[in-house]
Write a protein that holds these residues in place. Structure first.
Motif, PDB file in Angstrom:
ATOM      1  N   SER A  78      42.688  65.356  60.275  1.00 37.82           N
ATOM      2  CA  SER A  78      43.344  64.873  59.545  1.00 37.82           C
ATOM      3  C   SER A  78      43.198  63.605  58.770  1.00 37.82           C
ATOM      4  N   SER A  98      45.360  66.154  55.612  1.00 35.89           N
ATOM      5  CA  SER A  98      45.087  64.921  54.913  1.00 35.89           C
ATOM      6  C   SER A  98      46.301  64.353  53.248  1.00 35.89           C
ATOM      7  N   PRO A 116      50.267  64.592  60.807  1.00 34.20           N
ATOM      8  CA  PRO A 116      49.078  64.512  61.116  1.00 34.20           C
ATOM      9  C   PRO A 116      48.200  63.113  60.435  1.00 34.20           C
ATOM     10  N   ALA A 117      48.397  63.503  59.036  1.00 43.27           N
ATOM     11  CA  ALA A 117      48.192  62.324  58.187  1.00 43.27           C
ATOM     12  C   ALA A 117      48.356  60.712  57.951  1.00 43.27           C
ATOM     13  N   GLY A 145      47.321  61.937  63.812  1.00 44.60           N
ATOM     14  CA  GLY A 145      46.946  63.442  64.517  1.00 44.60           C
ATOM     15  C   GLY A 145      45.607  63.133  65.320  1.00 44.60           C
TER      16      GLY A 145
END
Length: 467
Positions: A78, A98, A116-117, A145
């Protein structure tokens, strides 16, 4: 394998159905993309055959299906720290999340949706404007993440519990390439695993729904520095005093080189620093929460002090980030223990005194996690001791890689006999085959293995990194 992948990937690094980019080992830009997959300047020599840089949730679905169809084992990243480089695995596929950075806050409901990033530095200001908070990681550049998947011991977690406790739903892509939601009613066992399984989680989380908390009306910190000769006595004093403090006070001990603004001596000495941070409704309440420390006779023995310093979550993140500047080289490991924190730090005192790098440190949160079962229920994350230490080797020169990684292993060997386990988020999984298993309570570990066999019977996702 390369020829098989080549047939599946169109020109310009794309594949039918994937909006993002695909980079194969051997492509002209592979080395640069590979290097960007790990924040740490120290990068393990492990090379995925294919890196998929997802542009959207559907890309993750397509990437998992592509991996299944070509027999590629999948790892995920992530954008956090991952000291031992768990996302980098030889062969197989690395799915890079990302670019998944959507962050939506619902102030009326007191909830948020984050991909998640999203980092702590990005989330905190969005919440502050609505008077809300979340126990983000202590370093604001860490993406949520991996942090949430590993449990998340963040700001004010003694009062709020590990960050994963406030995750009430996830969106995930399973090993068969299906996008699902997991909550108390749908796939609750996968949600349980996502709350703490860390880098061995057997699905890809593309979104987290969070329950938010009221933002403190005031945050205040107090800092004391002690000579290393007093480390055991000072650490045990801090731990004993912490038992008198409210859960909304977070205390951390650090053995490290004294900062330039605390001493004019050259070379700067190694010291033990205690920082306590109160999260309160008002400045007066924050001062009251910290008073047991200030009124203690032992506090008068400090080499230096900084009392009643007002702070904010953004400022706290900024201060923590100074310990881990970008482009540095890092190695870390963790240990839970039932031994007093003073005993652990006294065993590490000579180690930190003789560290090959003046930037290396040992961190020991005091009462690192709540023992309240209400804050720890229904999650894979496990609290495995009363005390917790994390030695960090921090250096710059690649020529010093060997001496610093050996220093870390030596530091751990001095306290390992007192250990009861590790924390999966920062454990050096390459140090010993037992590291992953010893990061969970035995029944949690067994349940994770059972769930992995159910949700990923063909091993689409990499399990935990091993030596």
């Amino acid at each position: 394998m390369f020829r098989v992948l080549e047939s599946a990937i169109c020109a310009h690094g794309h594949s039918r159905g994937i909006e993002g980019t695909l980079v194969r080992r051997g492509d002209a830009d592979y080395d640069a993309v590979w290097a960007s997959m790990l924040w740490n300047g120290l990068k393990p020599r492990r090379f995925p055959e294919l890196i998929v840089r997802a542009a959207c949730e559907q890309d993750v679905v397509e990437a998992v299906r592509l991996a299944r169809s070509h027999g590629l084992c999948v790892a995920v990243r992530s954008g956090g720290h991952s000291w031992c480089g768990s996302p980098l695995r030889s062969d197989g596929m690395l799915i890079d999340l990302s670019r998944l950075r959507r962050c939506e806050v619902d102030p009326a409901a007191g909830t948020a949706f984050v991909q998640p990033a999203v980092t702590g530095d990005e989330l905190v200001p969005r919440l502050v404007e609505h008077g809300l908070a979340f126990p983000v990681g202590h370093c604001g550049s860490v993406a949520v993440g991996g942090y949430l998947l590993s449990g998340g011991l963040g700001w004010n977690s003694r009062a709020l519990g590990p960050a994963c406790r406030s995750v009430y739903e996830i969106e995930a892509v399973t090993a068969d390439g299906e996008a699902i939601r997991c909550n108390e009613d749908e796939h609750p066992e996968l949600l349980w695993a996502a709350r703490g399984a860390g880098p061995g989680f057997f699905a890809v989380v593309t979104g987290f729904r969070l329950r938010l908390h009221r933002h403190p009306g005031a945050i205040s910190s107090i800092t004391y520095g002690f000579p290393l000769a007093d480390v055991e006595e000072a650490a045990n004093w801090a731990a004993e005093t912490a038992r008198e403090l409210q859960p909304t006070v977070e205390s951390t001990l650090v053995m490290a080189t004294a900062s330039p603004d605390t001493t004019a001596l050259s070379p700067r000495p190694k010291v033990l620093t205690l920082t306590a941070t109160a999260f309160a409704d008002s400045s007066d309440e924050a001062a009251g929460l910290l008073r047991p420390l200030e009124s203690s006779p032992f506090a008068k023995r400090a080499l230096f002090r900084d009392t009643d310093a007002p702070a904010s979550l953004c400022a706290l993140n900024h201060a923590s980030a100074s310990f881990w500047p970008p482009q540095g080289r890092y190695a870390a490991d963790t240990l839970w223990s039932q031994a007093p924190v003073g005993t652990l730090l006294s065993r590490l005192r000579d180690t930190i005194e003789n560290a090959p790098s003046d930037d290396s440190l040992v961190l020991a949160p005091v009462s690192p996690a709540s023992q309240d079962e209400d804050l720890l229920g229904d999650m894979a994350f496990s609290v495995l001791g009363e005390s917790y230490v994390v030695p960090y080797a921090v250096w710059d020169d690649p020529a010093d890689d060997g001496v610093n990684t050996r220093w870390l292993r030596s530091a751990m060997s001095s306290v390992e006999p007192l250990g009861t386990g590790h924390y999966i988020a920062e454990s050096d999984l390459t140090a010993d085959p037992s590291r992953a298993e010893r990061s969970f309570a035995p029944d949690h570990w067994q349940r994770l293995q059972t769930l992995r066999a159910r949700y990923d019977p063909y091993g689409v996702f990499h399990s935990y990194l091993t030596p």
